[in-house]
Write a protein that holds these residues in place. Structure first.
Motif, PDB file in Angstrom:
ATOM      1  N   ASP A   1       0.320  -1.277   5.132  1.00  0.00           N
ATOM      2  CA  ASP A   1       0.634  -2.332   5.972  1.00  0.00           C
ATOM      3  C   ASP A   1       2.192  -2.499   6.213  1.00  0.00           C
ATOM      4  OD1 ASP A   1       0.772  -4.693   7.603  1.00  0.00           O
ATOM      5  OD2 ASP A   1      -0.662  -5.671   6.426  1.00  0.00           O
ATOM      6  N   GLY A   2       2.595  -1.841   7.404  1.00  0.00           N
ATOM      7  CA  GLY A   2       3.960  -2.066   7.603  1.00  0.00           C
ATOM      8  C   GLY A   2       4.756  -3.403   7.826  1.00  0.00           C
ATOM      9  N   GLU A   3       4.030  -4.333   7.969  1.00  0.00           N
ATOM     10  CA  GLU A   3       4.251  -5.673   8.172  1.00  0.00           C
ATOM     11  C   GLU A   3       4.641  -6.537   6.837  1.00  0.00           C
ATOM     12  OE1 GLU A   3       4.880  -6.887  11.221  1.00  0.00           O
ATOM     13  OE2 GLU A   3       4.392  -4.720  11.987  1.00  0.00           O
ATOM     14  N   ILE A   4       4.145  -6.074   5.713  1.00  0.00           N
ATOM     15  CA  ILE A   4       4.225  -6.915   4.697  1.00  0.00           C
ATOM     16  C   ILE A   4       5.046  -6.013   3.543  1.00  0.00           C
ATOM     17  CG2 ILE A   4       3.049  -8.071   2.729  1.00  0.00           C
ATOM     18  CD1 ILE A   4       0.398  -8.246   4.510  1.00  0.00           C
ATOM     19  N   VAL A   5       6.172  -6.685   3.105  1.00  0.00           N
ATOM     20  CA  VAL A   5       7.067  -6.095   2.453  1.00  0.00           C
ATOM     21  C   VAL A   5       6.871  -6.517   0.978  1.00  0.00           C
ATOM     22  CG1 VAL A   5       9.662  -5.929   1.589  1.00  0.00           C
ATOM     23  CG2 VAL A   5       8.978  -6.016   3.753  1.00  0.00           C
ATOM     24  N   VAL A   6       6.652  -5.836  -0.033  1.00  0.00           N
ATOM     25  CA  VAL A   6       5.968  -5.903  -1.287  1.00  0.00           C
ATOM     26  C   VAL A   6       7.255  -5.682  -2.488  1.00  0.00           C
ATOM     27  CG1 VAL A   6       3.769  -5.809  -0.989  1.00  0.00           C
ATOM     28  CG2 VAL A   6       4.832  -3.936  -1.621  1.00  0.00           C
ATOM     29  N   GLY A   7       8.153  -5.003  -1.813  1.00  0.00           N
ATOM     30  CA  GLY A   7       9.277  -4.566  -3.012  1.00  0.00           C
ATOM     31  C   GLY A   7      10.338  -3.871  -2.269  1.00  0.00           C
ATOM     32  N   TYR A   8      11.399  -3.476  -3.205  1.00  0.00           N
ATOM     33  CA  TYR A   8      12.541  -2.680  -2.882  1.00  0.00           C
ATOM     34  C   TYR A   8      13.053  -1.809  -3.785  1.00  0.00           C
ATOM     35  CZ  TYR A   8      12.525  -7.382  -0.575  1.00  0.00           C
ATOM     36  OH  TYR A   8      12.237  -8.328   0.198  1.00  0.00           O
ATOM     37  N   ILE A   9      13.455  -0.587  -3.127  1.00  0.00           N
ATOM     38  CA  ILE A   9      13.678   0.779  -4.148  1.00  0.00           C
ATOM     39  C   ILE A   9      14.958   1.279  -3.687  1.00  0.00           C
ATOM     40  CG2 ILE A   9      12.570   2.149  -2.401  1.00  0.00           C
ATOM     41  CD1 ILE A   9      11.254   3.786  -5.026  1.00  0.00           C
ATOM     42  N   ALA A  10      15.427   1.783  -4.596  1.00  0.00           N
ATOM     43  CA  ALA A  10      16.888   2.456  -4.459  1.00  0.00           C
ATOM     44  C   ALA A  10      16.833   3.682  -5.085  1.00  0.00           C
ATOM     45  CB  ALA A  10      18.243   1.760  -5.059  1.00  0.00           C
TER      46      ALA A  10
ATOM     47  N   GLY B   1       0.611  -1.246   0.223  1.00  0.00           N
ATOM     48  CA  GLY B   1       0.016  -0.171   0.025  1.00  0.00           C
ATOM     49  C   GLY B   1       0.773   1.236  -0.085  1.00  0.00           C
ATOM     50  N   GLU B   2       1.970   1.209   0.143  1.00  0.00           N
ATOM     51  CA  GLU B   2       2.917   2.522   0.140  1.00  0.00           C
ATOM     52  C   GLU B   2       3.300   3.002  -1.276  1.00  0.00           C
ATOM     53  OE1 GLU B   2       7.105   3.682   2.620  1.00  0.00           O
ATOM     54  OE2 GLU B   2       6.520   1.469   1.927  1.00  0.00           O
ATOM     55  N   ILE B   3       2.921   2.219  -2.269  1.00  0.00           N
ATOM     56  CA  ILE B   3       3.358   2.924  -3.540  1.00  0.00           C
ATOM     57  C   ILE B   3       1.924   2.939  -4.530  1.00  0.00           C
ATOM     58  CG2 ILE B   3       4.428   2.464  -5.887  1.00  0.00           C
ATOM     59  CD1 ILE B   3       6.870   1.626  -4.582  1.00  0.00           C
TER      60      ILE B   3
END
Length: 290
Positions: A142-151, A120-122
């Motif tokens: 939802d700060g408990e579920i990681v859905v990706g990574y960004i640099a 939900g962050e993006i």
């Protein structure tokens, strides 16, 4: 127990030789003694039990050359065990903090970072520019579920670049480039950092890919990219015992492109040949019999 004691003594003995002491002092100057003490401490970690002593020291030398600490608690670089042809050796691995450190040393980066992205962050990702639109409504995240990574980085001259990888894409990447992660043998898979600390490896990977493609690469950065996840051999060459080098795959892809072009040329030649053949047949058909 006797083998472990012998291995620990061997690491200490190698560090006490003039060749190693001289090399570390040439590279680290006044910091050499402190760094060599940390090498002994790291070699005593359970994860490096029975690791070949020279591989430990050669990997540590890479970290020294890059002026990065090897204490795993700091997260700049690591000595990671890997069984290579029945022999436990130490790989040099750089952490995402190490890549940030090397980038900042160039004096060209205004901002640089890499983080996990939560569900939900993006809101959306621009596939062409890489720009990210974030969701500012925290109730939808939802700060408990990681859905990706960004640099992301921004240079002093104003150039900036972002790279995002979904968790699904990152898992595919890990299986493609890490021999241990894609193995179906539990005892092998558990030795992979992709298994024991997936998020940390993923954050590092997205930052590494961003820097290698778009960043300013100093000599230190180039060396870090070359030696990351490598065992340093006696002749100082590198062996990637756990990963398939991405550049090799890209190189093969380029060769494949050339092959495709060659095939197109072949097809054109065949078409021309067939066309001429048809012309000859037509002439023969139209010619009066003798």
């Amino acid at each position: 127990m006797a083998n472990e004691i012998q291995r620990q003594v061997s690491v200490k003995n190698l560090l006490s030789t003039e060749a190693y002491k001289k090399r570390f002092k040439e590279v680290l100057k006044d910091k050499a003694n402190t760094f060599m003490a940390s090498v002994v401490n790291v070699s005593n970690l359970p994860s490096l039990k029975d690791a070949e002593p020279n591989s430990i020291l050669k990997s540590a030398m890479v970290a020294a050359t890059l002026d990065l600490p090897i204490d795993p608690n700091l997260g700049f670089s690591y000595l990671v065990p890997f069984v290579n042809k029945g022999v436990k050796e130490a790989q040099f691995q750089i952490g995402y903090k190490g890549f940030i450190q090397l980038a900042m040393r160039t004096g060209q980066y205004k901002t640089i970072n890499a983080i996990e992205i939560y569900e939900g962050e993006i809101k959306r990702v621009n596939r062409l520019t890489g720009e990210i639109e974030f969701n500012e409504n925290k109730d939808e995240i939802d700060g408990e579920i990681v859905v990706g990574y960004i640099a992301y980085f921004k240079l002093l001259n104003g150039f900036e670049k972002t790279l995002y990888m979904s968790k699904e894409d990152m898992e595919k990447y890990a299986k493609r480039y890490s021999q241990t992660y894609k193995s179906n043998k539990d005892y092998v898979v558990k030795s992979s950092l992709w298994t024991t600390d997936f998020d940390a490896m993923a954050v590092k990977t997205v930052l590494k890919r961003l820097l290698s493609k778009y960043g300013i690469l100093s000599i230190e950065m180039q060396k870090a990219l070359e030696t990351d996840q490598a065992v340093i051999k006696d002749d100082n060459s590198v062996e990637y015992v756990d990963r398939q080098v991405e550049e090799e795959i890209e190189e093969n892809a380029n060769k494949k492109t050339i092959d495709i072009l060659a095939e197109e040329e072949k097809e054109k030649a065949i078409e021309i040949k067939e066309s001429k053949s048809e012309e000859v047949k037509q002439q023969e058909f139209e010619a009066p019999p003798f």
